[in-house]
Design a protein around this motif. Structure first.
Motif, PDB file in Angstrom:
ATOM      1  N   UNK A  11     -10.660  13.063  -7.447  1.00 42.22           N
ATOM      2  CA  UNK A  11     -11.564  11.729  -8.071  1.00 42.22           C
ATOM      3  C   UNK A  11     -10.405  10.751  -8.281  1.00 42.22           C
ATOM      4  N   UNK A  12     -10.556   9.531  -7.775  1.00 43.99           N
ATOM      5  CA  UNK A  12      -9.630   8.414  -8.197  1.00 43.99           C
ATOM      6  C   UNK A  12     -10.774   7.428  -9.000  1.00 43.99           C
ATOM      7  N   UNK A  13     -10.540   7.453 -10.173  1.00 40.45           N
ATOM      8  CA  UNK A  13     -11.143   6.863 -11.102  1.00 40.45           C
ATOM      9  C   UNK A  13     -12.682   7.553 -11.309  1.00 40.45           C
ATOM     10  N   UNK A  14     -13.687   7.121 -10.720  1.00 40.91           N
ATOM     11  CA  UNK A  14     -14.971   7.669 -10.786  1.00 40.91           C
ATOM     12  C   UNK A  14     -15.220   8.106  -9.305  1.00 40.91           C
ATOM     13  N   UNK A  15     -14.553   7.309  -8.166  1.00 42.20           N
ATOM     14  CA  UNK A  15     -14.958   7.556  -6.984  1.00 42.20           C
ATOM     15  C   UNK A  15     -14.338   8.816  -6.437  1.00 42.20           C
ATOM     16  N   UNK A  16     -15.262   9.891  -5.956  1.00 42.20           N
ATOM     17  CA  UNK A  16     -14.832  10.899  -5.422  1.00 42.20           C
ATOM     18  C   UNK A  16     -14.371  10.879  -3.980  1.00 42.20           C
ATOM     19  N   UNK A  17     -13.062  11.148  -3.737  1.00 41.42           N
ATOM     20  CA  UNK A  17     -12.250  11.052  -2.477  1.00 41.42           C
ATOM     21  C   UNK A  17     -12.525  12.336  -1.783  1.00 41.42           C
ATOM     22  N   UNK A  18     -12.570  13.647  -2.440  1.00 41.52           N
ATOM     23  CA  UNK A  18     -12.787  14.792  -1.775  1.00 41.52           C
ATOM     24  C   UNK A  18     -13.876  15.568  -2.973  1.00 41.52           C
ATOM     25  N   UNK A  19     -14.868  15.927  -2.510  1.00 40.84           N
ATOM     26  CA  UNK A  19     -16.009  16.371  -3.437  1.00 40.84           C
ATOM     27  C   UNK A  19     -16.079  18.051  -3.223  1.00 40.84           C
TER      28      UNK A  19
END
Lengths: 313, 236
Positions: A11-19
């Protein structure tokens, strides 16, 4: 197992880049990471190379954890990042010696490694030249040469053909294919034909998740549109044919038109595979069935279906 | 340790394959030559003191110019990603690059030795004091280089790395200069933190281990920070 990941996330901040990505790759496979830009391909690769630590989950390369045994992992991996970063002020020779030195190669082993890279990447002509003077295709080869210097078990190439002209693309693909005979290779791309040309297996990634995983033929089979059939029939009455086909259970629509004298070409849309019932119907109705085919869906169609439209391919 | 050597070698190649090293050496020698000769001819002193007094000021501008590219360049070109995925520790990368910059600075300082040697033909030069002064300059140079390296590790823009490095060095340079404006308790601390008092001792020919330790600690501290800052880029 060359690579094993368990619910790998970044996650970058709250944004998941890879989940929560879970997959495993066997030794000797050539795997294509396919997905639109920003799907999480690069982030996944960076985690596998030990450049970025995962936020949660685990990944192991050749049995070594990418976080706790990062140096062990880095020793076994050859990596070419997305933009092929190089030092323009060094010559190819100086650059390969530099990377080889940091790989712990020296003396005869360094010379052998450089010789192998030069040989397999076709760098002999530019060996003494400054990297800054090289064409994009040659730079890409230097980048790949750098990645295979230490004869790694695993080769990770992030978009190795982006920005190359068509003949350079073919060269790099051939190079990757030949390397893939001995090594496990992961390459990322958003070019579908590349996957078809080079890879034995494809992982389609969309919005940080794996949406498809399998061999290309396998993927085609599972995602084939069982729905569409085309047939060429020798029969007189196309209205009768349309009615009978339409009466088959599961058929959504029938489109029939005469194709020359005495022939009818029909397209049947259905929810399931209707090849058998259609064949039996033809037999019982006394039609001569000249063609019956179920067009395999192309990788493009599967890709678009799985990644939710043609946002950016 | 061999990784440190490989990085050192590549950094030196980079410095000397491009104009950076030559421009740096030329300008540094011209300026320091002027400082020497003005001391010698204008004041009629056969000493290196003018140079030693001004050298910290020169360092403020020259050192960021050689350290600014150390990491910023790798970060902006993306080559750091390759470096960071090689089986090399961050500390080895930092040390190799720091030693390369130190080599460049040392060669510049070594070249200026021409001046005291030529002055010695005109009059008596206090050899011991000159050597001590050079030792002090070298130590201060190491500390400033480590600050510059740190500044370069926090940004991928070289010009910003120059400015940040300059400001950190400036802070240490000025700390000892304004002690009179502060109450004794504060000024004692400032005096200790600033480079002035330490370089002053050494250039008078007094080599106190406390001053040596001061500079080496400062260097170690900023090199540690540099490695830490590179490592923390990954954890973002």
């Amino acid at each position: 197992m060359m690579i094993e990941t368990q619910r790998l996330s970044k996650r970058y901040g709250r944004e998941p880049a890879v989940d929560e990505v879970t997959f495993s790759i066997r030794r000797g496979e050539i795997v294509g990471f396919l997905g639109p830009n920003g799907a999480g391909k690069t982030t996944t690769m960076r985690m596998l190379t030990g450049y970025l630590p995962p936020t949660s989950g685990t990944a192991a390369v050749a049995g070594h954890d990418v976080v706790s045994e990062s140096l062990e992992v880095r020793r076994r991996v050859g990596y070419l990042p997305e933009t092929t970063p190089l030092y323009p002020e060094l010559t190819v020779r100086e650059y390969l010696e530099f990377i080889g030195g940091l790989r712990g190669l020296a003396g005869a082993r360094l010379a052998a490694g450089i010789e192998r890279s030069v040989e397999s990447c076709g760098l002999r002509k530019v060996f003494g030249k400054g990297i800054g003077e090289l064409s994009k295709g040659y730079r890409q080869r230097v980048g790949i040469g750098q990645a295979i210097l230490h004869d790694p078990d695993l080769l990770i190439l992030d978009e190795p053909t982006s920005g190359l002209d068509p003949s350079q693309v073919v060269e790099v693909r051939d190079l990757v294919s030949s390397l893939g005979k001995e090594k496990t290779v992961i390459l990322s791309t958003h070019v579908l034909s590349e996957v078809q040309a080079v890879c034995s297996r494809v992982l389609i990634i969309s919005a940080g998740r794996i949406v498809a995983d399998g061999g290309i033929t396998e993927l085609r089979a599972t995602h084939a549109q069982a729905s569409e059939l085309t047939l060429l029939v020798k029969a007189a009455d196309d209205a009768d044919l349309r009615a009978r086909l339409g009466a088959l259970p599961g058929v959504r629509s029938v489109h029939a038109e005469p194709a020359g004298v005495g022939f009818i070409r029909a397209r049947v849309a259905a929810a399931e595979d209707l090849r058998e019932p259609v064949f039996r119907l033809a037999v019982s109705s006394g039609w001569t069935l000249l063609e019956l085919s179920q067009p395999a869906s192309s990788l493009e169609e599967i890709f678009l279906k799985l990644t939710g439209g043609g946002k950016s391919i | 340790m061999s990784s440190v050597r490989v990085i050192l070698r590549k950094e030196l190649l980079t410095y000397f394959n491009s104009p950076i090293a030559y421009v740096f050496l030329t300008v540094f020698l011209i300026l320091s030559g002027w400082l020497f000769s003005s001391g010698m001819f204008l004041r009629g002193e056969a000493s290196v003191s003018t140079f030693i007094e001004i050298a910290p000021l020169l360092f403020l501008f020259f050192i960021p110019s050689i350290t600014m590219r150390l990491f910023s360049e790798e970060l902006s070109r993306g080559t750091f990603e390759v470096l960071a995925t090689l089986p090399v520790r961050d500390g080895e990368i930092v040390l190799g690059k720091f030693l390369a910059a130190a080599t460049l600075l040392a060669s510049a300082l070594a070249a200026t030795l021409v001046f005291p040697v030529s002055v010695s033909f005109a009059g008596d030069v206090d050899g011991g004091r000159t050597l001590a002064s050079y030792g002090g300059l070298g130590l201060m140079g190491l500390a400033f280089l480590s600050m510059g390296a740190f500044a370069s590790s926090v940004t991928q823009r070289e010009i910003l790395a120059f400015i940040v490095g300059f400001l950190i060095m400036m802070a240490f340079f000025l700390a000892g200069k304004f002690t009179v404006f502060f109450p004794p308790a504060v000024s004692a601390v400032l005096d200790f933190i600033g480079v002035d008092s330490h370089i002053g001792n050494i250039s008078r020919g007094v080599v106190d281990t406390r001053d040596v330790i001061y500079f080496l600690t400062l260097t170690g501290f900023f090199l540690y920070l540099t490695a830490y800052s590179l490592g923390s880029r990954r954890w973002k």
